[in-house]
Design a protein around this motif. Structure first.
Motif, PDB file in Angstrom:
ATOM      1  N   TYR A 160      -9.922  11.218  -0.761  1.00  0.00           N
ATOM      2  CA  TYR A 160      -8.784  10.415  -1.230  1.00  0.00           C
ATOM      3  C   TYR A 160      -9.306   9.197  -1.997  1.00  0.00           C
ATOM      4  O   TYR A 160      -9.249   8.054  -1.502  1.00  0.00           O
ATOM      5  N   ASP A 219      -8.212   7.429  -4.384  1.00  0.00           N
ATOM      6  CA  ASP A 219      -7.275   6.382  -4.794  1.00  0.00           C
ATOM      7  C   ASP A 219      -6.622   5.674  -3.597  1.00  0.00           C
ATOM      8  O   ASP A 219      -5.584   5.021  -3.734  1.00  0.00           O
ATOM      9  N   THR A 220      -7.240   5.788  -2.429  1.00  0.00           N
ATOM     10  CA  THR A 220      -6.720   5.124  -1.227  1.00  0.00           C
ATOM     11  C   THR A 220      -6.613   3.616  -1.440  1.00  0.00           C
ATOM     12  O   THR A 220      -7.533   2.984  -1.979  1.00  0.00           O
ATOM     13  N   ASP A 221      -5.488   3.026  -1.017  1.00  0.00           N
ATOM     14  CA  ASP A 221      -5.359   1.567  -1.133  1.00  0.00           C
ATOM     15  C   ASP A 221      -5.096   0.875   0.203  1.00  0.00           C
ATOM     16  O   ASP A 221      -5.040  -0.356   0.270  1.00  0.00           O
ATOM     17  N   CYS A 252       4.970   6.698   8.311  1.00  0.00           N
ATOM     18  CA  CYS A 252       4.794   7.270   6.967  1.00  0.00           C
ATOM     19  C   CYS A 252       5.990   8.121   6.580  1.00  0.00           C
ATOM     20  O   CYS A 252       6.511   8.012   5.451  1.00  0.00           O
ATOM     21  N   ILE A 264       6.185   8.590   2.770  1.00  0.00           N
ATOM     22  CA  ILE A 264       4.791   8.530   2.337  1.00  0.00           C
ATOM     23  C   ILE A 264       4.027   9.653   3.040  1.00  0.00           C
ATOM     24  O   ILE A 264       4.202   9.875   4.246  1.00  0.00           O
ATOM     25  N   GLU A 265       3.188  10.346   2.305  1.00  0.00           N
ATOM     26  CA  GLU A 265       2.439  11.451   2.895  1.00  0.00           C
ATOM     27  C   GLU A 265       1.397  10.911   3.869  1.00  0.00           C
ATOM     28  O   GLU A 265       0.546  10.093   3.498  1.00  0.00           O
ATOM     29  N   CYS A 294       0.849  -1.204   0.000  1.00  0.00           N
ATOM     30  CA  CYS A 294       0.000   0.000   0.000  1.00  0.00           C
ATOM     31  C   CYS A 294       0.882   1.250   0.000  1.00  0.00           C
ATOM     32  O   CYS A 294       1.882   1.312   0.721  1.00  0.00           O
ATOM     33  N   ARG A 295       0.484   2.241  -0.793  1.00  0.00           N
ATOM     34  CA  ARG A 295       1.246   3.490  -0.863  1.00  0.00           C
ATOM     35  C   ARG A 295       0.372   4.720  -0.631  1.00  0.00           C
ATOM     36  O   ARG A 295       0.884   5.801  -0.348  1.00  0.00           O
ATOM     37  N   LYS A 296      -0.926   4.572  -0.747  1.00  0.00           N
ATOM     38  CA  LYS A 296      -1.849   5.686  -0.469  1.00  0.00           C
ATOM     39  C   LYS A 296      -2.600   5.323   0.815  1.00  0.00           C
ATOM     40  O   LYS A 296      -3.696   4.762   0.808  1.00  0.00           O
TER      41      LYS A 296
END
Length: 333
Positions: A233, A235-237, A203, A208-209, A177-179
């Protein structure tokens, strides 16, 4: 039938005086083993139950422990309450549950009520500073849950919320996960502050933001905050929920939006309540030691009541990550 008649019945069956029966029941003086045996046998045969209120007036103790919570709808606090009740009963005490609705006036009122009842102690999840004077001036032992006791001169039991958020965030990143988004609990709660700090630190370490939405500890608030999360958000994953209950609400919104778990979005809850193992898919979550929290809270009350002191005022318990089906490692990661 009055208390005196009950005692007279026991005394007559055991062949002792009323005063001897009273001494055995209240433990106020030494009684021979033989007489004690006869009194206890008579009590067993009659099913006699000493009047706890009368005993509390005489001994300045009601064998009661108060448990004040902001909401009985909070599954985690309910499960801790069950552990508290079990340990209290095992130790010869009864538990009284008080629901404050996060109202400082109700919390203060319950503290005064329990003090007036000669309760032996109070376990409270209180996260407003207005209670500081009320708690500090309380003449009976108080144990704070999920909060440091420094400002209150009380004992405290809490789990390692900072580490819990760290291991949850690290797990989501390890899964690919990146978002990432944190559904942050109410900021006035020290547990929420510590989890937020743990999430942000990880983070930043991974460049990572850190992103978050605020969310109270309730199912309805969880649904509302989850919808807000995907508006802000989309595109949250990966999501770290503030509690398992909020994770259940989040899953409802994901289902409505036709987002798959864990293929499209991965979820980590917090608490490891019983329902987390029953939902489909089963919930990956940070496990708090619920049974140990409840037992330790009661033991601290009993220790202060019966020995006048405690060995350790601040108590921090470890957490662990339960990896289940709402997270999995992405291909190629």
């Amino acid at each position: 039938m009055s208390i005196l008649v009950h005692i007279s019945d026991i005394a007559r069956m055991a062949g002792v005086s009323n005063a001897t029966v009273s001494r055995v029941i209240n433990g106020t003086a030494k009684v021979s083993e033989e007489k004690t045996r006869r009194v206890k046998e008579a009590i067993r045969k009659t099913g006699y139950n000493p009047n706890e209120i009368a005993r509390s007036l005489y001994k300045k103790s009601s064998r009661l422990i108060g448990y004040i919570v902001p909401s009985i709808l909070n599954i985690f606090l309910s499960e801790v309450g069950r552990a508290i009740e079990d340990e209290a009963f095992r130790s010869g005490y009864k538990m009284i549950l008080c629901n404050s609705d996060e109202n400082p006036e109700k919390e203060a009122s319950y503290i005064r009520m329990l003090t007036g009842m000669n309760a032996d102690g109070i376990i409270i999840t209180a996260n407003n500073e207005h209670l500081e004077e009320e708690i500090r001036s309380c003449p009976i032992p108080i144990v704070l849950m999920d909060k440091s006791a420094d400002a209150f001169y009380a004992a405290s039991v809490q789990s390692d919320n900072y580490t819990g958020a760290r291991i949850a965030t690290e797990h989501l990143i390890d899964c690919g996960c990146r978002k990432l988004v944190l559904m942050r609990g109410p900021i006035q709660y020290s547990s929420s502050q510590q989890r937020y700090r743990g999430y942000v630190d990880v983070c930043r370490e991974h460049r990572i933001e850190p992103l978050f939405v605020s969310c109270r500890y309730s199912y309805d608030e969880g649904v509302q905050s989850a919808r807000e999360l995907f508006e802000r958000y989309p595109d949250t994953d990966g999501i770290l929920a503030s509690t398992d209950l909020v994770a259940f609400a989040l899953y409802k919104v994901l289902y409505e939006q036709r987002r798959r778990v864990p293929e499209d979005v991965m979820i980590v809850g917090y608490d490891d309540v019983g329902l987390s193992r029953l939902m489909i898919p089963t919930l990956t979550t940070v496990a708090q030691p619920i049974e140990e929290i409840g037992r330790l809270c009661v033991q601290l009350i009993v220790e202060q009541t019966e020995h006048g002191t405690i060995q350790q005022r601040e108590n921090m318990l470890p957490v662990s990550l339960k990896i289940r089906e709402t997270t999995r490692r992405k291909e190629g990661v």
